[in-house]
Design a protein around this motif. Sequence first.
Motif, PDB file in Angstrom:
ATOM      1  N   VAL A 123      47.665  -1.686  -4.335  1.00 59.78           N
ATOM      2  CA  VAL A 123      47.843  -0.260  -4.635  1.00 59.78           C
ATOM      3  C   VAL A 123      49.225  -0.023  -5.238  1.00 59.78           C
ATOM      4  CG1 VAL A 123      48.099   2.027  -3.587  1.00 59.78           C
ATOM      5  CG2 VAL A 123      46.194   0.555  -2.921  1.00 59.78           C
ATOM      6  N   HIS A 124      50.261  -0.513  -4.565  1.00 60.89           N
ATOM      7  CA  HIS A 124      51.622  -0.283  -5.031  1.00 60.89           C
ATOM      8  C   HIS A 124      51.850  -0.865  -6.421  1.00 60.89           C
ATOM      9  CE1 HIS A 124      52.934  -0.116  -0.531  1.00 60.89           C
ATOM     10  NE2 HIS A 124      52.433   1.029  -0.949  1.00 60.89           N
ATOM     11  N   GLY A 125      51.374  -2.093  -6.638  1.00 63.58           N
ATOM     12  CA  GLY A 125      51.641  -2.763  -7.908  1.00 63.58           C
ATOM     13  C   GLY A 125      51.090  -2.015  -9.102  1.00 63.58           C
ATOM     14  N   THR A 126      49.867  -1.505  -8.977  1.00 66.82           N
ATOM     15  CA  THR A 126      49.256  -0.820 -10.115  1.00 66.82           C
ATOM     16  C   THR A 126      49.795   0.590 -10.289  1.00 66.82           C
ATOM     17  OG1 THR A 126      47.275  -2.182  -9.939  1.00 66.82           O
ATOM     18  CG2 THR A 126      47.054  -0.117 -11.124  1.00 66.82           C
ATOM     19  N   ILE A 127      50.063   1.284  -9.195  1.00 70.27           N
ATOM     20  CA  ILE A 127      50.737   2.586  -9.305  1.00 70.27           C
ATOM     21  C   ILE A 127      52.069   2.411 -10.037  1.00 70.27           C
ATOM     22  CG2 ILE A 127      51.999   4.318  -7.964  1.00 70.27           C
ATOM     23  CD1 ILE A 127      49.742   4.261  -5.929  1.00 70.27           C
ATOM     24  N   ASN A 128      52.797   1.367  -9.701  1.00 69.88           N
ATOM     25  CA  ASN A 128      54.104   1.151 -10.327  1.00 69.88           C
ATOM     26  C   ASN A 128      53.981   0.845 -11.815  1.00 69.88           C
ATOM     27  OD1 ASN A 128      55.150   1.582  -7.809  1.00 69.88           O
ATOM     28  ND2 ASN A 128      55.625  -0.551  -7.386  1.00 69.88           N
ATOM     29  N   SER A 182      44.403  -0.940   5.067  1.00 66.83           N
ATOM     30  CA  SER A 182      45.778  -0.866   4.570  1.00 66.83           C
ATOM     31  C   SER A 182      45.811  -0.309   3.153  1.00 66.83           C
ATOM     32  CB  SER A 182      46.415  -2.257   4.614  1.00 66.83           C
ATOM     33  OG  SER A 182      47.677  -2.268   3.981  1.00 66.83           O
ATOM     34  N   MET A 183      44.858  -0.731   2.356  1.00 64.40           N
ATOM     35  CA  MET A 183      44.762  -0.248   0.980  1.00 64.40           C
ATOM     36  C   MET A 183      44.519   1.260   0.949  1.00 64.40           C
ATOM     37  SD  MET A 183      42.279  -1.983  -1.811  1.00 64.40           S
ATOM     38  CE  MET A 183      42.523  -1.764  -3.572  1.00 64.40           C
ATOM     39  N   GLY A 184      43.597   1.725   1.798  1.00 62.38           N
ATOM     40  CA  GLY A 184      43.316   3.155   1.865  1.00 62.38           C
ATOM     41  C   GLY A 184      44.506   3.951   2.332  1.00 62.38           C
ATOM     42  N   GLU A 185      45.217   3.439   3.325  1.00 62.46           N
ATOM     43  CA  GLU A 185      46.404   4.128   3.823  1.00 62.46           C
ATOM     44  C   GLU A 185      47.486   4.217   2.747  1.00 62.46           C
ATOM     45  OE1 GLU A 185      47.339   1.780   7.221  1.00 62.46           O
ATOM     46  OE2 GLU A 185      45.908   2.809   8.545  1.00 62.46           O
ATOM     47  N   ALA A 186      47.667   3.122   1.992  1.00 58.38           N
ATOM     48  CA  ALA A 186      48.678   3.124   0.929  1.00 58.38           C
ATOM     49  C   ALA A 186      48.305   4.104  -0.178  1.00 58.38           C
ATOM     50  CB  ALA A 186      48.835   1.716   0.355  1.00 58.38           C
ATOM     51  N   ALA A 187      47.018   4.157  -0.529  1.00 53.95           N
ATOM     52  CA  ALA A 187      46.570   5.070  -1.586  1.00 53.95           C
ATOM     53  C   ALA A 187      46.738   6.522  -1.159  1.00 53.95           C
ATOM     54  CB  ALA A 187      45.110   4.771  -1.941  1.00 53.95           C
ATOM     55  N   ARG A 188      46.385   6.821   0.093  1.00 48.80           N
ATOM     56  CA  ARG A 188      46.524   8.196   0.574  1.00 48.80           C
ATOM     57  C   ARG A 188      47.993   8.592   0.686  1.00 48.80           C
ATOM     58  NH1 ARG A 188      41.628   6.840   3.079  1.00 48.80           N
ATOM     59  NH2 ARG A 188      42.647   5.683   4.757  1.00 48.80           N
ATOM     60  N   SER A 197      67.222 -12.884  11.112  1.00 47.52           N
ATOM     61  CA  SER A 197      66.398 -11.676  11.191  1.00 47.52           C
ATOM     62  C   SER A 197      65.299 -11.781  10.151  1.00 47.52           C
ATOM     63  CB  SER A 197      67.237 -10.419  10.970  1.00 47.52           C
ATOM     64  OG  SER A 197      67.837 -10.440   9.687  1.00 47.52           O
ATOM     65  N   GLU A 198      64.186 -11.109  10.398  1.00 51.87           N
ATOM     66  CA  GLU A 198      63.021 -11.213   9.530  1.00 51.87           C
ATOM     67  C   GLU A 198      63.285 -10.558   8.177  1.00 51.87           C
ATOM     68  OE1 GLU A 198      58.379 -10.702  10.416  1.00 51.87           O
ATOM     69  OE2 GLU A 198      59.464  -8.796  10.415  1.00 51.87           O
ATOM     70  N   ILE A 199      62.943 -11.258   7.105  1.00 49.63           N
ATOM     71  CA  ILE A 199      63.005 -10.695   5.763  1.00 49.63           C
ATOM     72  C   ILE A 199      61.666 -10.028   5.481  1.00 49.63           C
ATOM     73  CG2 ILE A 199      63.290 -11.184   3.309  1.00 49.63           C
ATOM     74  CD1 ILE A 199      64.950 -13.633   4.104  1.00 49.63           C
ATOM     75  N   ARG A 200      61.711  -8.753   5.077  1.00 48.15           N
ATOM     76  CA  ARG A 200      60.497  -7.985   4.852  1.00 48.15           C
ATOM     77  C   ARG A 200      60.344  -7.644   3.373  1.00 48.15           C
ATOM     78  NH1 ARG A 200      58.108  -6.044   9.261  1.00 48.15           N
ATOM     79  NH2 ARG A 200      57.166  -4.283   8.152  1.00 48.15           N
ATOM     80  N   SER A 201      59.106  -7.649   2.914  1.00 50.34           N
ATOM     81  CA  SER A 201      58.819  -7.263   1.541  1.00 50.34           C
ATOM     82  C   SER A 201      59.258  -5.822   1.287  1.00 50.34           C
ATOM     83  CB  SER A 201      57.323  -7.396   1.265  1.00 50.34           C
ATOM     84  OG  SER A 201      56.983  -6.823   0.022  1.00 50.34           O
ATOM     85  N   ASP A 202      59.653  -5.549   0.054  1.00 51.38           N
ATOM     86  CA  ASP A 202      60.030  -4.191  -0.339  1.00 51.38           C
ATOM     87  C   ASP A 202      58.858  -3.445  -0.982  1.00 51.38           C
ATOM     88  OD1 ASP A 202      59.864  -5.687  -2.646  1.00 51.38           O
ATOM     89  OD2 ASP A 202      61.683  -4.891  -3.562  1.00 51.38           O
ATOM     90  N   SER A 203      57.642  -3.970  -0.858  1.00 49.29           N
ATOM     91  CA  SER A 203      56.471  -3.383  -1.512  1.00 49.29           C
ATOM     92  C   SER A 203      56.385  -1.883  -1.249  1.00 49.29           C
ATOM     93  CB  SER A 203      55.199  -4.068  -1.001  1.00 49.29           C
ATOM     94  OG  SER A 203      54.051  -3.521  -1.605  1.00 49.29           O
ATOM     95  N   ALA A 204      56.319  -1.099  -2.333  1.00 49.28           N
ATOM     96  CA  ALA A 204      56.302   0.361  -2.222  1.00 49.28           C
ATOM     97  C   ALA A 204      55.816   0.959  -3.533  1.00 49.28           C
ATOM     98  CB  ALA A 204      57.695   0.902  -1.886  1.00 49.28           C
ATOM     99  N   ALA A 205      55.254   2.160  -3.452  1.00 53.25           N
ATOM    100  CA  ALA A 205      54.871   2.914  -4.648  1.00 53.25           C
ATOM    101  C   ALA A 205      56.092   3.653  -5.176  1.00 53.25           C
ATOM    102  CB  ALA A 205      53.754   3.897  -4.319  1.00 53.25           C
ATOM    103  N   LEU A 206      56.397   3.459  -6.447  1.00 54.73           N
ATOM    104  CA  LEU A 206      57.650   3.952  -7.032  1.00 54.73           C
ATOM    105  C   LEU A 206      57.481   5.193  -7.895  1.00 54.73           C
ATOM    106  CD1 LEU A 206      59.130   0.499  -8.138  1.00 54.73           C
ATOM    107  CD2 LEU A 206      59.816   1.860  -6.153  1.00 54.73           C
ATOM    108  N   HIS A 207      56.309   5.816  -7.889  1.00 54.13           N
ATOM    109  CA  HIS A 207      56.084   6.912  -8.845  1.00 54.13           C
ATOM    110  C   HIS A 207      56.956   8.136  -8.559  1.00 54.13           C
ATOM    111  CE1 HIS A 207      53.482   7.488  -5.449  1.00 54.13           C
ATOM    112  NE2 HIS A 207      52.967   8.620  -5.883  1.00 54.13           N
ATOM    113  N   THR A 208      57.227   8.451  -7.299  1.00 52.88           N
ATOM    114  CA  THR A 208      58.086   9.600  -7.026  1.00 52.88           C
ATOM    115  C   THR A 208      59.545   9.302  -7.379  1.00 52.88           C
ATOM    116  OG1 THR A 208      58.331   8.947  -4.694  1.00 52.88           O
ATOM    117  CG2 THR A 208      56.557  10.484  -5.235  1.00 52.88           C
ATOM    118  N   LEU A 209      59.973   8.058  -7.162  1.00 49.99           N
ATOM    119  CA  LEU A 209      61.323   7.650  -7.560  1.00 49.99           C
ATOM    120  C   LEU A 209      61.458   7.717  -9.076  1.00 49.99           C
ATOM    121  CD1 LEU A 209      64.084   6.414  -6.716  1.00 49.99           C
ATOM    122  CD2 LEU A 209      63.023   4.161  -6.976  1.00 49.99           C
TER     123      LEU A 209
END
Length: 348
Positions: free
Chosen positions: A86-91, A124-130, A203-215
Amino acid sequence: MKTAYVRPLDLRHGTVDLSHGGGGRAMVQLIADVFAKALDNEWLRQGDDGAVLPAPAPGERLVMATDAHVVSPLFFPGGDIGSLSVHGTINDVAMMGARPLYLSASFILEEGFPLADLLRIVTSMGEAARAAGVPVVTGDTKVVEKGHGDGLYISTTGLGALPAGRRLSGAAARPGDAVLVSGTLGDHGMAILAHREHLAFESEIRSDSAALHTLAADVLAAAPDLRLLRDPTRGGLSATLNEIAQQSAVGIVIDEAAIPVDPQVAAACEFLGLDPLHVANEGKLVAVCPPAQSDAALAALRAHPLGARAARIGEVIADDHRFVQMKTALGGRRMVDWLAGEQLPRIC
């Protein structure tokens, strides 16, 4: 009349089988119990081979982008293949300066894939899209024989609306322009690698995966003459800057001391012999804008939750060779070239 009995899906212990892609009752049941529930919205409920959608505002143009997702492992700190798709294509749509409207999704499932994992991914996909306000309005599902699909692949397509008169392009950079980045580099790639190879850091390294359209919308509002936006995914910042230099027939000089990298990511890269400039990101953008608008663009980035660590990292210069160079912390310069080969495969 007694209705025909249909055995419910075992969403805890069941697996995908070939009948789930065969077009019959089993496929209809899988779509209804997994995909339709997790991705539910008024357009998906139409239940046809495509969705009839409202048109964008008068004067807007349509933008479409598509992407395939083969990340391994499917689940990683900070996300999974579902939210990533979801994030990748929105971006991709947002980097064109467009307002993302709708998504479609295609799933290639391998026979034997656990239904519990499929449900987790699609949920997870549905939650990210919503959360992004960009619904998945149509889709397709195929099943391949065991040993031919590596679990699950997802392909997504995004449709967006581009305002009249807006034109962002990799060919638009001009000498003197400022180069901005919205935050720390290398988080996604190192999170995938560490999880894949079972590497333990302090410490755990976490992905920065996010939808960037509002930014993206915020920085466009602050810098109306913005030249271009890019998300530095595969190949990282180095590939993105080299693409811009080639398309615009310019050079770019960046400052090593200004480039934000999380200390944990920097330490992991040093330990593994990797360059953060080559490591993939899934929640960062690169912006190139006229120097007079760079302060406003940077302030807009930093005011957004996804751009708190934004920085101005360099400038565009005239250079017939189209080189990307970096001023090093030691006071010298080095070339920032394209990555030769694949440093971290199956990263997105």
